[in-house]
Design a protein around this motif. Structure first.
Motif, PDB file in Angstrom:
ATOM      1  N   THR A  21       0.793  -0.949  -0.020  1.00 45.55           N
ATOM      2  CA  THR A  21       0.094  -0.001   0.027  1.00 45.55           C
ATOM      3  C   THR A  21       0.964   1.154   0.036  1.00 45.55           C
ATOM      4  O   THR A  21       0.269   2.335  -0.041  1.00 45.55           O
ATOM      5  CB  THR A  21      -0.923   0.182   1.397  1.00 45.55           C
ATOM      6  OG1 THR A  21      -0.455   0.216   2.413  1.00 45.55           O
ATOM      7  CG2 THR A  21      -1.992  -1.268   1.172  1.00 45.55           C
ATOM      8  N   ALA A  24       0.188   4.644  -1.976  1.00 46.89           N
ATOM      9  CA  ALA A  24      -0.959   5.746  -1.440  1.00 46.89           C
ATOM     10  C   ALA A  24      -0.396   6.629  -0.558  1.00 46.89           C
ATOM     11  O   ALA A  24       0.921   6.619  -0.001  1.00 46.89           O
ATOM     12  CB  ALA A  24      -1.809   4.794  -0.667  1.00 46.89           C
ATOM     13  N   ARG A  25      -1.051   7.784  -0.547  1.00 50.01           N
ATOM     14  CA  ARG A  25      -0.812   9.000   0.754  1.00 50.01           C
ATOM     15  C   ARG A  25      -1.343   8.722   1.741  1.00 50.01           C
ATOM     16  O   ARG A  25      -1.365   9.639   2.299  1.00 50.01           O
ATOM     17  CB  ARG A  25      -0.839  10.343  -0.038  1.00 50.01           C
ATOM     18  CG  ARG A  25      -0.141  10.424  -1.368  1.00 50.01           C
ATOM     19  CD  ARG A  25      -0.267  11.860  -1.780  1.00 50.01           C
ATOM     20  NE  ARG A  25      -1.758  11.862  -2.343  1.00 50.01           N
ATOM     21  CZ  ARG A  25      -2.141  13.075  -3.166  1.00 50.01           C
ATOM     22  NH1 ARG A  25      -1.467  13.857  -3.344  1.00 50.01           N
ATOM     23  NH2 ARG A  25      -3.441  12.875  -3.433  1.00 50.01           N
ATOM     24  N   ALA A  27      -4.721   6.396   3.792  1.00 48.30           N
ATOM     25  CA  ALA A  27      -6.160   6.281   3.677  1.00 48.30           C
ATOM     26  C   ALA A  27      -6.840   7.260   4.476  1.00 48.30           C
ATOM     27  O   ALA A  27      -6.452   7.828   5.672  1.00 48.30           O
ATOM     28  CB  ALA A  27      -6.448   4.903   4.383  1.00 48.30           C
ATOM     29  N   ALA A  43      -8.005   6.175  -0.863  1.00 47.33           N
ATOM     30  CA  ALA A  43      -6.716   6.060  -0.849  1.00 47.33           C
ATOM     31  C   ALA A  43      -5.987   6.770  -1.823  1.00 47.33           C
ATOM     32  O   ALA A  43      -5.805   5.940  -2.905  1.00 47.33           O
ATOM     33  CB  ALA A  43      -6.371   4.773  -0.389  1.00 47.33           C
ATOM     34  N   LEU A  45      -3.444   8.061  -4.587  1.00 46.89           N
ATOM     35  CA  LEU A  45      -2.016   7.582  -4.841  1.00 46.89           C
ATOM     36  C   LEU A  45      -1.265   8.859  -5.058  1.00 46.89           C
ATOM     37  O   LEU A  45      -1.521  10.125  -5.078  1.00 46.89           O
ATOM     38  CB  LEU A  45      -2.364   6.880  -6.423  1.00 46.89           C
ATOM     39  CG  LEU A  45      -2.584   5.487  -6.313  1.00 46.89           C
ATOM     40  CD1 LEU A  45      -2.986   5.203  -7.801  1.00 46.89           C
ATOM     41  CD2 LEU A  45      -1.802   4.658  -5.896  1.00 46.89           C
ATOM     42  N   ARG A  46       0.136   8.727  -4.891  1.00 48.53           N
ATOM     43  CA  ARG A  46       1.143   9.893  -5.038  1.00 48.53           C
ATOM     44  C   ARG A  46       1.155  10.165  -6.570  1.00 48.53           C
ATOM     45  O   ARG A  46       0.716   9.494  -7.256  1.00 48.53           O
ATOM     46  CB  ARG A  46       2.402   9.173  -4.710  1.00 48.53           C
ATOM     47  CG  ARG A  46       2.634   8.792  -3.292  1.00 48.53           C
ATOM     48  CD  ARG A  46       4.255   8.361  -3.097  1.00 48.53           C
ATOM     49  NE  ARG A  46       4.484   7.551  -4.007  1.00 48.53           N
ATOM     50  CZ  ARG A  46       4.990   6.275  -4.026  1.00 48.53           C
ATOM     51  NH1 ARG A  46       5.319   5.596  -2.642  1.00 48.53           N
ATOM     52  NH2 ARG A  46       5.605   5.349  -4.910  1.00 48.53           N
ATOM     53  N   ALA A  54      -1.205   1.608  -8.410  1.00 45.84           N
ATOM     54  CA  ALA A  54      -2.668   1.306  -8.267  1.00 45.84           C
ATOM     55  C   ALA A  54      -2.975  -0.263  -7.881  1.00 45.84           C
ATOM     56  O   ALA A  54      -3.618  -0.587  -6.901  1.00 45.84           O
ATOM     57  CB  ALA A  54      -3.486   1.608  -9.325  1.00 45.84           C
ATOM     58  N   LEU A  57      -1.652  -1.274  -4.433  1.00 47.95           N
ATOM     59  CA  LEU A  57      -2.538  -0.369  -3.281  1.00 47.95           C
ATOM     60  C   LEU A  57      -3.832  -1.418  -3.228  1.00 47.95           C
ATOM     61  O   LEU A  57      -4.115  -1.853  -2.009  1.00 47.95           O
ATOM     62  CB  LEU A  57      -2.727   0.676  -3.782  1.00 47.95           C
ATOM     63  CG  LEU A  57      -3.862   1.588  -2.835  1.00 47.95           C
ATOM     64  CD1 LEU A  57      -3.349   1.612  -1.339  1.00 47.95           C
ATOM     65  CD2 LEU A  57      -4.153   2.797  -3.595  1.00 47.95           C
TER      66      LEU A  57
END
Length: 127
Positions: A21, A24-25, A27, A43, A45-46, A54, A57
């Motif tokens: 995960t 992701a930045r 949740a 959640a 994504l950067r 993706a 994640l």
């Protein structure tokens, strides 16, 4: 993913899924525009995340959810002797034995049926 499911130790699963995960930045809960008093999980994504990020994640969140709600004992190998598949048993009773019941389970059933048909029948004489 395969390493996680092959070694279903709770700590190993959580650590591996958390790594999955990482694109992701974090949740969070956000307002659901379709329902005034509801929220939904997000959640994001950067920046510059790829399709692989993706998918990573999604897989990580799925594994974490399965460990949390079902437990690590639901991660198991297929019961068919010729199959190398693994799966997460999400059925209610938790007794699934094959990664693909319609394929692996059916092969076992057919093999068992053929073995019974080929076995000599005791107590009957040919007429």
């Amino acid at each position: 993913m395969r390493d996680l499911i092959d070694h279903p130790d709770r700590d190993h699963l959580v650590a591996g899924a958390t790594t999955l995960t990482s694109p992701a930045r974090g949740a969070t809960l956000i307002p659901d525009p379709a329902h005034e008093h509801r929220t939904r999980w997000a959640a994001p994504l950067r920046d510059g995340a790829t399709v692989a990020d993706a998918l990573s994640l999604i897989c990580g969140i799925g594994i974490l959810g399965a460990v949390h709600t079902l437990g690590e004992q639901r991660f198991r190998p297929c019961g068919a002797p010729t199959c190398k598949g693994v799966f997460i048993d999400t059925t209610r009773p938790g007794r699934r034995r094959y990664c693909m019941p319609g394929l692996c389970g059916n092969r076992i059933n057919v093999a068992n049926h053929r073995a019974r048909q080929a076995a000599p029948r005791g107590g009957r004489s040919a007429r």
